[in-house]
Scaffold this motif. Structure first.
Motif, PDB file in Angstrom:
ATOM      1  N   PRO A 301      39.927  36.419  42.922  1.00 27.56           N
ATOM      2  CA  PRO A 301      40.733  35.280  42.460  1.00 27.56           C
ATOM      3  C   PRO A 301      41.934  35.770  41.658  1.00 27.56           C
ATOM      4  O   PRO A 301      41.886  36.839  41.034  1.00 27.56           O
ATOM      5  CB  PRO A 301      39.755  34.490  41.585  1.00 27.56           C
ATOM      6  N   PRO A 302      43.039  35.014  41.663  1.00 24.36           N
ATOM      7  CA  PRO A 302      44.215  35.407  40.873  1.00 24.36           C
ATOM      8  C   PRO A 302      43.837  35.632  39.411  1.00 24.36           C
ATOM      9  O   PRO A 302      42.993  34.935  38.846  1.00 24.36           O
ATOM     10  CB  PRO A 302      45.165  34.213  41.033  1.00 24.36           C
ATOM     11  N   GLY A 303      44.468  36.640  38.814  1.00 23.18           N
ATOM     12  CA  GLY A 303      44.197  36.953  37.413  1.00 23.18           C
ATOM     13  C   GLY A 303      43.070  37.933  37.205  1.00 23.18           C
ATOM     14  O   GLY A 303      42.671  38.187  36.065  1.00 23.18           O
ATOM     15  N   THR A 304      42.536  38.529  38.290  1.00 20.87           N
ATOM     16  CA  THR A 304      41.413  39.457  38.183  1.00 20.87           C
ATOM     17  C   THR A 304      41.873  40.886  38.466  1.00 20.87           C
ATOM     18  O   THR A 304      42.553  41.129  39.461  1.00 20.87           O
ATOM     19  CB  THR A 304      40.297  39.090  39.176  1.00 20.87           C
ATOM     20  N   ILE A 305      41.511  41.812  37.595  1.00 16.77           N
ATOM     21  CA  ILE A 305      41.760  43.230  37.832  1.00 16.77           C
ATOM     22  C   ILE A 305      40.490  44.012  37.501  1.00 16.77           C
ATOM     23  O   ILE A 305      39.751  43.672  36.588  1.00 16.77           O
ATOM     24  CB  ILE A 305      42.952  43.787  37.022  1.00 16.77           C
TER      25      ILE A 305
END
Length: 386
Positions: A301-305
């Motif tokens: 998901p966006p915002g995941t690293i």
């Protein structure tokens, strides 16, 4: 010296002279370009295309006949090799680059060709996170249904010195060995192709099939690899299993430093970032010279690293476990969590009849596995704002 001895001596001298002339001619002659061979996965793509053709035509031809009809003789020969023994065909020669051992007839015969089977599904999905991590970590070839226990030594700080005096005792590294078991699990991928694809020219059809397989395999395997679910008898554990998320900062540099700091005992050997597509693009724009490898994944998901030490990543593939099947007569429940077509009088939905809709289904299956050898080698954070 008798006549035969003089003749023998003259023959040896002439051989040395010819060798010297040949080497001088090689240095003077321009290098002849060697045409690049097709990558081994193309033989599998073409084999799948042949099966699609055969199924679309009602299996009226034998597979060998289809291959001969569609492809030139030399290409067909490679497809037959991949069909007869996929595990052996897909073994990749390890990179070897010592001085003067790459010239056939000179010293190349002295270098053994180390080979290992790294899996057909990872090869077909070369851009997947799993494939790229497997290429950086340790790959192990397992026998069908096999497993292996990997020993790991606890780090010592500082490590003992290996230098000793005469008659002195040799230092022994303190720390207990731990064992982790690597197992392979059955991975099955089902892709569908319209029969019209078979009507396209060979280069076009190959490209379409390769692209669909790449997407289906990558998303299926990476979705499991990058989740937080525990391992079970039917699947490996996700990389985030048991790993608490870190708190995101205000900028990329501080977040990456936090990921590295979380993997500190010992420090990571091969630090890699896995990021959602949005964050991977942001990193490439903000830090175009970033030396840390960044693997983008659209299943995050966006915002995941995620940060991990790729040197601790171990993957496995069971040799001879890869199989391909194609059908135009099956009925499929088109769902990420499929149910039996009919269960206790209830019919799954949505259901597709391949025969009724002129669609070919291709099923790929292989035994794969992975693990991180030691705990504490993965860190991650969500809610990244940059």
């Amino acid at each position: 010296m008798d006549t035969f001895a003089r003749l023998e001596n003259e023959i040896v001298n002439q051989k040395h002279l010819l060798i010297g002339i040949e080497r001088r001619v090689r240095k003077m002659s321009p290098a002849v370009p060697i045409p690049a061979a097709d990558p081994p996965q193309m033989a599998l793509v073409r084999l799948i295309l042949a099966r699609v053709h055969r199924a679309a035509n009602g299996n009226r031809e034998g597979l060998n006949q289809v291959i001969e009809r569609l492809f030139p003789v030399d290409v067909g020969r490679e497809i037959h090799r991949s069909l007869e023994n996929p595990g052996e065909f897909l073994k990749v020669r390890a990179a070897v680059d010592p001085a003067m051992t790459t010239v056939p007839g000179w010293a190349a015969e002295l270098v053994p060709g180390a080979t290992i089977y790294s899996g057909a599904l990872p090869l077909l999905a070369g851009r997947s996170v799993f494939s790229r991590l497997a290429a950086r970590g340790l790959s192990i070839e397992l026998p069908p249904g096999g497993s292996i226990r990997l020993p790991n030594a606890a780090p010592t700080d500082p490590p003992p010195s290996p230098w000793i005096g005469e008659g002195a005792p040799i230092p022994v590294r303190s720390g207990l060995l731990s064992l982790t078991t690597l197992r392979s699990h059955k991975a099955s991928i089902l892709s569908t192709f319209s029969e019209e694809i078979a009507a396209h020219s060979i280069p076009t059809a190959e490209s379409i099939i390769a692209d669909i397989l790449q997407s289906d395999i990558s998303r299926s395997i990476d979705a499991t690899l990058l989740d937080a679910n525990p391992g079970s008898p039917i699947r490996p554990a996700g990389l985030l299993n048991g790993v608490a998320p870190l708190t995101a900062g205000t900028d990329a540099a501080s977040d990456i430093k936090a990921l590295v700091a979380a993997i500190s005992d010992p420090a990571p050997v091969d630090f890699v970032i896995i990021a959602s597509t949005q964050q991977a693009v942001a990193l490439s724009l903000a830090y175009p010279q970033l030396a840390v490898p960044v693997l983008a994944s659209d299943v995050l998901p966006p915002g995941t690293i995620i940060g991990l030490d790729a040197a601790d990543f171990v993957s496995s593939a069971d040799r001879d476990s890869f199989s391909i099947a194609a059908s135009t007569e099956a009925v499929l429940h088109e769902s990420d969590s499929p149910d039996p077509i009919v269960d206790a009088g209830t019919t799954a939905a949505p259901v597709r009849s391949l025969w009724q809709t002129d669609v070919v289904g291709v099923k790929l299956r292989e035994m794969l596995g992975w693990l991180m050898r030691r705990p504490g080698r993965v860190a991650w954070m969500g809610g990244v704002s940059w």
